[in-house]
Design a protein around this motif. Structure first.
Motif, PDB file in Angstrom:
ATOM      1  N   PHE A 120       0.847  -1.196   0.000  1.00 46.22           N
ATOM      2  CA  PHE A 120       0.000   0.000   0.000  1.00 46.22           C
ATOM      3  C   PHE A 120       0.880   1.243   0.000  1.00 46.22           C
ATOM      4  O   PHE A 120       1.973   1.228   0.566  1.00 46.22           O
ATOM      5  CB  PHE A 120      -0.864   0.040   1.272  1.00 46.22           C
ATOM      6  N   ARG A 121       0.362   2.324  -0.566  1.00 48.38           N
ATOM      7  CA  ARG A 121       1.048   3.610  -0.518  1.00 48.38           C
ATOM      8  C   ARG A 121       0.552   4.469   0.636  1.00 48.38           C
ATOM      9  O   ARG A 121       1.077   5.549   0.880  1.00 48.38           O
ATOM     10  CB  ARG A 121       0.864   4.361  -1.841  1.00 48.38           C
ATOM     11  N   HIS A 122      -0.469   3.980   1.328  1.00 40.79           N
ATOM     12  CA  HIS A 122      -1.029   4.667   2.498  1.00 40.79           C
ATOM     13  C   HIS A 122      -1.303   3.624   3.574  1.00 40.79           C
ATOM     14  O   HIS A 122      -1.491   2.450   3.261  1.00 40.79           O
ATOM     15  CB  HIS A 122      -2.328   5.387   2.131  1.00 40.79           C
ATOM     16  N   ASP A 123      -1.336   4.056   4.817  1.00 35.02           N
ATOM     17  CA  ASP A 123      -1.547   3.148   5.934  1.00 35.02           C
ATOM     18  C   ASP A 123      -2.845   2.361   5.721  1.00 35.02           C
ATOM     19  O   ASP A 123      -3.932   2.929   5.705  1.00 35.02           O
ATOM     20  CB  ASP A 123      -1.613   3.940   7.233  1.00 35.02           C
ATOM     21  N   PRO A 124      -2.750   1.035   5.545  1.00 33.48           N
ATOM     22  CA  PRO A 124      -3.953   0.267   5.227  1.00 33.48           C
ATOM     23  C   PRO A 124      -4.912   0.071   6.392  1.00 33.48           C
ATOM     24  O   PRO A 124      -6.106  -0.152   6.170  1.00 33.48           O
ATOM     25  CB  PRO A 124      -3.394  -1.082   4.757  1.00 33.48           C
ATOM     26  N   LEU A 125      -4.434   0.139   7.621  1.00 36.52           N
ATOM     27  CA  LEU A 125      -5.308  -0.150   8.750  1.00 36.52           C
ATOM     28  C   LEU A 125      -6.464   0.844   8.871  1.00 36.52           C
ATOM     29  O   LEU A 125      -7.630   0.435   8.865  1.00 36.52           O
ATOM     30  CB  LEU A 125      -4.500  -0.269  10.045  1.00 36.52           C
ATOM     31  N   ASP A 184      -7.142 -13.408   7.149  1.00 36.18           N
ATOM     32  CA  ASP A 184      -6.407 -12.916   8.308  1.00 36.18           C
ATOM     33  C   ASP A 184      -5.427 -11.880   7.774  1.00 36.18           C
ATOM     34  O   ASP A 184      -4.672 -12.156   6.836  1.00 36.18           O
ATOM     35  CB  ASP A 184      -5.659 -14.061   8.998  1.00 36.18           C
ATOM     36  N   PHE A 185      -5.462 -10.682   8.337  1.00 37.99           N
ATOM     37  CA  PHE A 185      -4.640  -9.576   7.863  1.00 37.99           C
ATOM     38  C   PHE A 185      -3.611  -9.203   8.921  1.00 37.99           C
ATOM     39  O   PHE A 185      -3.952  -9.083  10.093  1.00 37.99           O
ATOM     40  CB  PHE A 185      -5.505  -8.350   7.554  1.00 37.99           C
ATOM     41  N   ARG A 186      -2.389  -8.990   8.474  1.00 40.34           N
ATOM     42  CA  ARG A 186      -1.323  -8.561   9.384  1.00 40.34           C
ATOM     43  C   ARG A 186      -0.442  -7.553   8.669  1.00 40.34           C
ATOM     44  O   ARG A 186       0.038  -7.804   7.565  1.00 40.34           O
ATOM     45  CB  ARG A 186      -0.471  -9.739   9.819  1.00 40.34           C
ATOM     46  N   LEU A 187      -0.221  -6.438   9.328  1.00 40.11           N
ATOM     47  CA  LEU A 187       0.694  -5.445   8.802  1.00 40.11           C
ATOM     48  C   LEU A 187       2.111  -5.945   9.061  1.00 40.11           C
ATOM     49  O   LEU A 187       2.424  -6.405  10.162  1.00 40.11           O
ATOM     50  CB  LEU A 187       0.460  -4.105   9.502  1.00 40.11           C
TER      51      LEU A 187
END
Length: 122
Positions: free
Chosen positions: A61-66, A99-102
Motif C-alpha cells: 500500500f502507498r497509504h496506511d492500510p489499517l 487474516d490480515f497482518r501489517l
C-alpha cells in the motif's frame, strides 16, 4: 476480474482519481483471487514453486492500510490525510477466512528470506 480491469483502465486514463483507489483495488483484487481459487488452481500454484503458500499474499500500500480498510469496512470515507509511505499487508486465507497482518520492514525482509525472493508478491 473484469470490473477490476475496467477500474484499472479508468485510473490509467485519468477518468478516476483518488489517493486510495489503487491501494484498495490491489487489495480487493488479491482478496478475491485468494477467496475464489479453485482446487485445480491451488494445486497448480503449489506445484509452480511459488515462494509463499498459495493462499498467502503480501499487498503493498502507498497509504496506511489499517485506518483505510477500517473506514471502508464501516462504510465510511477514509480520512484525507492517511500516512503515506510503503506499507505491507500480509493476507492469509489458509483457514478459509481472511487474516490480515501489517508487516514492517524487518518482517518483510524476514519473509522474503524465508521465501527465497526479493520482490513483492503482488
Amino acid at each position: 476480474e473484469r470490473f477490476a480491469d475496467f477500474l484499472s483502465g479508468e485510473l490509467r486514463a485519468g477518468r478516476l482519481d483518488g489517493p486510495y483507489l489503487e491501494d484498495v483495488l490491489a487489495f480487493e483484487r488479491t482478496c478475491t483471487k485468494l477467496r475464489f481459487f479453485t482446487p485445480a488452481e491451488l494445486r497448480s500454484l503449489a506445484s509452480a514453486g511459488d515462494d509463499l503458500p498459495p493462499l498467502v499474499r503480501i499487498v503493498t500500500f502507498r497509504h496506511d492500510p489499517l485506518p483505510l480498510l477500517e473506514a471502508l469496512a464501516n462504510l465510511e470515507m477514509p480520512a484525507p490525510d492517511l500516512a503515506a509511505g510503503e506499507f505491507h499487508l500480509l493476507i492469509d486465507y489458509r483457514s478459509g477466512e481472511a487474516d490480515f497482518r501489517l508487516v514492517d520492514a524487518e518482517g518483510l525482509v524476514a519473509l522474503r528470506a524465508l521465501a527465497g525472493t526479493s520482490g513483492d508478491t503482488e
